[in-house]
Write a protein that holds these residues in place. Structure first.
Motif, PDB file in Angstrom:
ATOM      1  N   ILE A   2      52.831   7.875  27.784  1.00  0.00           N
ATOM      2  CA  ILE A   2      52.446   8.223  29.163  1.00  0.00           C
ATOM      3  C   ILE A   2      51.367   9.209  29.091  1.00  0.00           C
ATOM      4  N   SER A   3      51.042   9.619  30.340  1.00  0.00           N
ATOM      5  CA  SER A   3      49.804  10.727  30.483  1.00  0.00           C
ATOM      6  C   SER A   3      49.999  11.939  29.622  1.00  0.00           C
ATOM      7  N   GLY A   4      49.244  12.369  28.753  1.00  0.00           N
ATOM      8  CA  GLY A   4      49.191  13.294  27.994  1.00  0.00           C
ATOM      9  C   GLY A   4      49.525  12.986  26.931  1.00  0.00           C
ATOM     10  N   ASP A   5      50.052  11.764  26.447  1.00  0.00           N
ATOM     11  CA  ASP A   5      50.280  11.570  25.096  1.00  0.00           C
ATOM     12  C   ASP A   5      49.115  10.935  24.113  1.00  0.00           C
ATOM     13  N   MET A   6      49.130  10.810  23.132  1.00  0.00           N
ATOM     14  CA  MET A   6      47.964  10.333  22.095  1.00  0.00           C
ATOM     15  C   MET A   6      48.555   9.111  21.567  1.00  0.00           C
ATOM     16  N   ALA A   7      48.304   7.980  21.987  1.00  0.00           N
ATOM     17  CA  ALA A   7      48.762   6.659  21.777  1.00  0.00           C
ATOM     18  C   ALA A   7      48.665   6.162  20.334  1.00  0.00           C
ATOM     19  N   ASP A   8      47.624   6.872  19.622  1.00  0.00           N
ATOM     20  CA  ASP A   8      47.374   6.396  18.301  1.00  0.00           C
ATOM     21  C   ASP A   8      46.916   7.443  17.460  1.00  0.00           C
ATOM     22  N   LEU A   9      47.535   8.543  17.565  1.00  0.00           N
ATOM     23  CA  LEU A   9      47.234   9.679  16.595  1.00  0.00           C
ATOM     24  C   LEU A   9      47.418   9.567  15.060  1.00  0.00           C
ATOM     25  N   HIS A  10      48.471   8.530  15.064  1.00  0.00           N
ATOM     26  CA  HIS A  10      48.649   8.377  13.474  1.00  0.00           C
ATOM     27  C   HIS A  10      47.450   7.613  12.797  1.00  0.00           C
ATOM     28  N   ALA A  11      46.678   7.051  13.632  1.00  0.00           N
ATOM     29  CA  ALA A  11      45.355   6.394  13.171  1.00  0.00           C
ATOM     30  C   ALA A  11      44.339   7.318  12.554  1.00  0.00           C
ATOM     31  N   ALA A  12      44.529   8.689  12.689  1.00  0.00           N
ATOM     32  CA  ALA A  12      43.526   9.846  12.370  1.00  0.00           C
ATOM     33  C   ALA A  12      43.905   9.663  10.863  1.00  0.00           C
ATOM     34  N   VAL A  13      44.991   9.364  10.327  1.00  0.00           N
ATOM     35  CA  VAL A  13      44.926   9.221   8.767  1.00  0.00           C
ATOM     36  C   VAL A  13      45.431   8.049   8.457  1.00  0.00           C
ATOM     37  N   MET A  14      45.603   6.842   9.247  1.00  0.00           N
ATOM     38  CA  MET A  14      45.939   5.660   8.791  1.00  0.00           C
ATOM     39  C   MET A  14      45.249   4.629   9.907  1.00  0.00           C
ATOM     40  N   PRO A  15      44.232   4.370   9.735  1.00  0.00           N
ATOM     41  CA  PRO A  15      43.386   3.638  10.622  1.00  0.00           C
ATOM     42  C   PRO A  15      43.817   2.283  10.632  1.00  0.00           C
ATOM     43  N   VAL A  16      44.334   1.378   9.743  1.00  0.00           N
ATOM     44  CA  VAL A  16      44.706   0.252   9.985  1.00  0.00           C
ATOM     45  C   VAL A  16      45.855  -0.123  10.915  1.00  0.00           C
ATOM     46  N   VAL A  17      45.557  -0.747  11.832  1.00  0.00           N
ATOM     47  CA  VAL A  17      46.605  -1.118  12.914  1.00  0.00           C
ATOM     48  C   VAL A  17      47.602  -1.733  12.286  1.00  0.00           C
ATOM     49  N   SER A  18      48.850  -1.178  12.207  1.00  0.00           N
ATOM     50  CA  SER A  18      50.023  -2.104  11.931  1.00  0.00           C
ATOM     51  C   SER A  18      50.861  -2.481  13.110  1.00  0.00           C
ATOM     52  N   SER A  19      50.674  -1.726  14.170  1.00  0.00           N
ATOM     53  CA  SER A  19      51.456  -2.184  15.588  1.00  0.00           C
ATOM     54  C   SER A  19      50.433  -2.138  16.719  1.00  0.00           C
ATOM     55  N   PRO A  20      50.029  -3.289  17.089  1.00  0.00           N
ATOM     56  CA  PRO A  20      49.169  -3.191  18.622  1.00  0.00           C
ATOM     57  C   PRO A  20      49.438  -2.358  19.493  1.00  0.00           C
ATOM     58  N   ARG A  43      44.160  -4.636  18.058  1.00  0.00           N
ATOM     59  CA  ARG A  43      44.705  -5.799  17.895  1.00  0.00           C
ATOM     60  C   ARG A  43      45.464  -5.582  16.355  1.00  0.00           C
ATOM     61  N   LEU A  44      46.220  -6.208  15.779  1.00  0.00           N
ATOM     62  CA  LEU A  44      46.762  -6.182  14.693  1.00  0.00           C
ATOM     63  C   LEU A  44      46.003  -6.355  13.466  1.00  0.00           C
ATOM     64  N   GLN A  80      55.565  -8.145  16.874  1.00  0.00           N
ATOM     65  CA  GLN A  80      55.744  -9.506  17.499  1.00  0.00           C
ATOM     66  C   GLN A  80      56.377 -10.314  16.436  1.00  0.00           C
ATOM     67  N   MET A  81      57.245 -11.205  16.660  1.00  0.00           N
ATOM     68  CA  MET A  81      57.850 -12.240  16.046  1.00  0.00           C
ATOM     69  C   MET A  81      56.805 -13.375  15.913  1.00  0.00           C
ATOM     70  N   ALA A  82      57.374 -14.423  15.000  1.00  0.00           N
ATOM     71  CA  ALA A  82      56.414 -15.497  14.899  1.00  0.00           C
ATOM     72  C   ALA A  82      56.415 -16.447  16.101  1.00  0.00           C
ATOM     73  N   TYR A  88      53.518  -3.114   6.479  1.00  0.00           N
ATOM     74  CA  TYR A  88      53.974  -1.805   7.166  1.00  0.00           C
ATOM     75  C   TYR A  88      54.276  -0.776   6.107  1.00  0.00           C
ATOM     76  N   LEU A  89      54.942  -1.343   5.040  1.00  0.00           N
ATOM     77  CA  LEU A  89      55.310  -0.343   3.941  1.00  0.00           C
ATOM     78  C   LEU A  89      54.273   0.392   3.077  1.00  0.00           C
ATOM     79  N   HIS A  90      52.916  -0.206   3.420  1.00  0.00           N
ATOM     80  CA  HIS A  90      51.529   0.504   2.825  1.00  0.00           C
ATOM     81  C   HIS A  90      51.917   1.024   1.340  1.00  0.00           C
ATOM     82  N   LEU A  91      52.416   0.248   0.510  1.00  0.00           N
ATOM     83  CA  LEU A  91      52.642   0.387  -0.908  1.00  0.00           C
ATOM     84  C   LEU A  91      51.345  -0.005  -1.560  1.00  0.00           C
ATOM     85  N   ASN A  92      51.068   0.977  -2.277  1.00  0.00           N
ATOM     86  CA  ASN A  92      49.642   0.639  -3.247  1.00  0.00           C
ATOM     87  C   ASN A  92      48.431   0.515  -2.287  1.00  0.00           C
ATOM     88  N   ASP A  93      48.478   1.134  -1.092  1.00  0.00           N
ATOM     89  CA  ASP A  93      47.612   0.743  -0.133  1.00  0.00           C
ATOM     90  C   ASP A  93      46.450   1.848  -0.177  1.00  0.00           C
TER      91      ASP A  93
END
Lengths: 227, 227
Positions: free
Chosen positions: A61-79, A27-28, A48-50, B216-221
DNA sequence: CGGTCCGTTGACTCACTTCAACAGTAGTGG
DNA sequence: CCACTACTGTTGAAGTGAGTCAACGGACCG
């Protein structure tokens, strides 16, 4: 992500987890504590919009890593959520991060993976920003066909584990209009839809309808690590 | 990219290059041989349809590395061009790549940078896919205001080094319609345009108009490298 | 002084949305 | 076994946001 790297990741300790369709994975604002390699199914990243309107920004899809970026940026910006029953292989975030720290070549492989993901987003921006509704749907089908072809032995046919509402949310269209466009593609003779599958009858036509060139996907592309 | 890392990059050997506006920096299919740190001006990444229609997929401003991803994936999948007279500091690609290979923490910083870029693309997908024309323009202005604020000492005011045609190409709109939306923003009292500058008169209103949250910009984060 | 680029505005058109209705399928519980 | 519900796909009719086409003014420049 190349076959070799995927096998390295599979050798890491992790947990298999089966999830139903339309379930949130992260979750966000949460912190991601594990990276999910998709064994089977589809995971979608979304914003998501307001007013509650969603926009999918990536399909994994199969074989992809869905949130690999979280390895370096763990705070979820897109759920993330599943679009269908999905099986994940979840690896502790620290395991991935430490492995990347020890092995520069693995770090580079992960970095490449994130770059490729960004290039897919850029391609989506192009089609959504400048393409007609028909082109958007055709383009998505082309992309999915290529990505599934790279991980299966079937060609010109792939499982569509998305509803037309999902497709609309990915392409900035309404489900109603997606339906009309799919019908138009069918009637043009480029594709055939049966059950949960899309079969491509005329690749040349579908590519033209979607203004598709698959180079941005970097599938089986030895130059990705070119020195 | 954090201030610290930017200073490391500046310490690498490189060449200063001044370029006029509307000039291509790298072309589709070429190999990128140097990474460009932007000293001043704007560089835009774009994709192109067969009919010549363009879509900008990213803007890079002072302090950004326009093609950092080329360190690991040198083949250009999205060309770059300047939108105004621009000064670059160009560093040999191998220098960046080798530095990342020697220093895991620098590699991680670069990786983070590419992830952030991807998150900006995801945010653009959301606004372009689901936002009205007014929201798209407002959102872009919010984003630019935040990014300029992070690198200058002025606040609530930033140089608009883009024509309305550029803005249209970034937001999937026509220049004509961008013009109407800018006027509407002006008339609503949220912004003021004078010369080459945009001044934000009512942040709360503009944020609401653009459905903007800058996380999402991660400024000074500090959490970006969180362990 | 003429050419080019950019911003500006108006009138008309159209691709996509919205609203609404219905059919097929699956799941659920009486 | 049959209601009942929920979801997905499907189609039609009407509305609208943004595109298209066209024209003009101002700034800059050679």
């Amino acid at each position: 992500m190349s076959e070799v790297d995927r096998n390295i990741v599979r050798s890491f300790p992790g947990t298999v987890r089966a999830i139903e369709g339309s379930r949130d994975i992260v979750r966000l604002g949460e912190r991601t504590e594990h990276i999910s390699l998709i064994v089977e199914g589809v995971v979608a990243r979304f914003g998501q919009m307001a007013d509650g309107n969603r926009q999918f920004t990536a399909f994994f899809i199969s074989g992809d890593m869905a949130d690999l970026h979280a390895a370096v940026m763990p705070v979820v910006s897109s759920p993330l959520q599943t679009t269908c029953p999905t099986t994940l292989y979840q690896i502790d975030r620290a395991v991935i991060r430490d492995a990347a720290e020890r092995s520069p070549s693995l770090a580079q492989a992960f970095w490449c993976d994130c770059v490729t993901e960004g290039q897919i987003s850029a391609e989506w921006l192009l089609t959504i920003g400048r393409g007609t509704a028909l082109a958007r749907v055709a383009h998505l089908f082309c992309e999915l066909a290529c990505r599934y072809e790279a991980i299966s032995d079937e060609s010109g046919r792939f499982p569509l584990l998305l509803t037309q509402a999902h497709i609309g949310d990915a392409l900035g269209l309404t489900a109603v209009h997606v339906n009309r466009m799919v019908r138009q593609l069918r009637e043009s003779g480029s594709i055939l839809t049966e059950n949960e599958y899309v079969t491509i009858l005329d690749w040349t036509l579908l590519r033209r309808q979607g203004a598709f060139t698959g180079s941005y996907l970097h599938l089986n592309d030895p130059s990705r690590n070119g020195s």
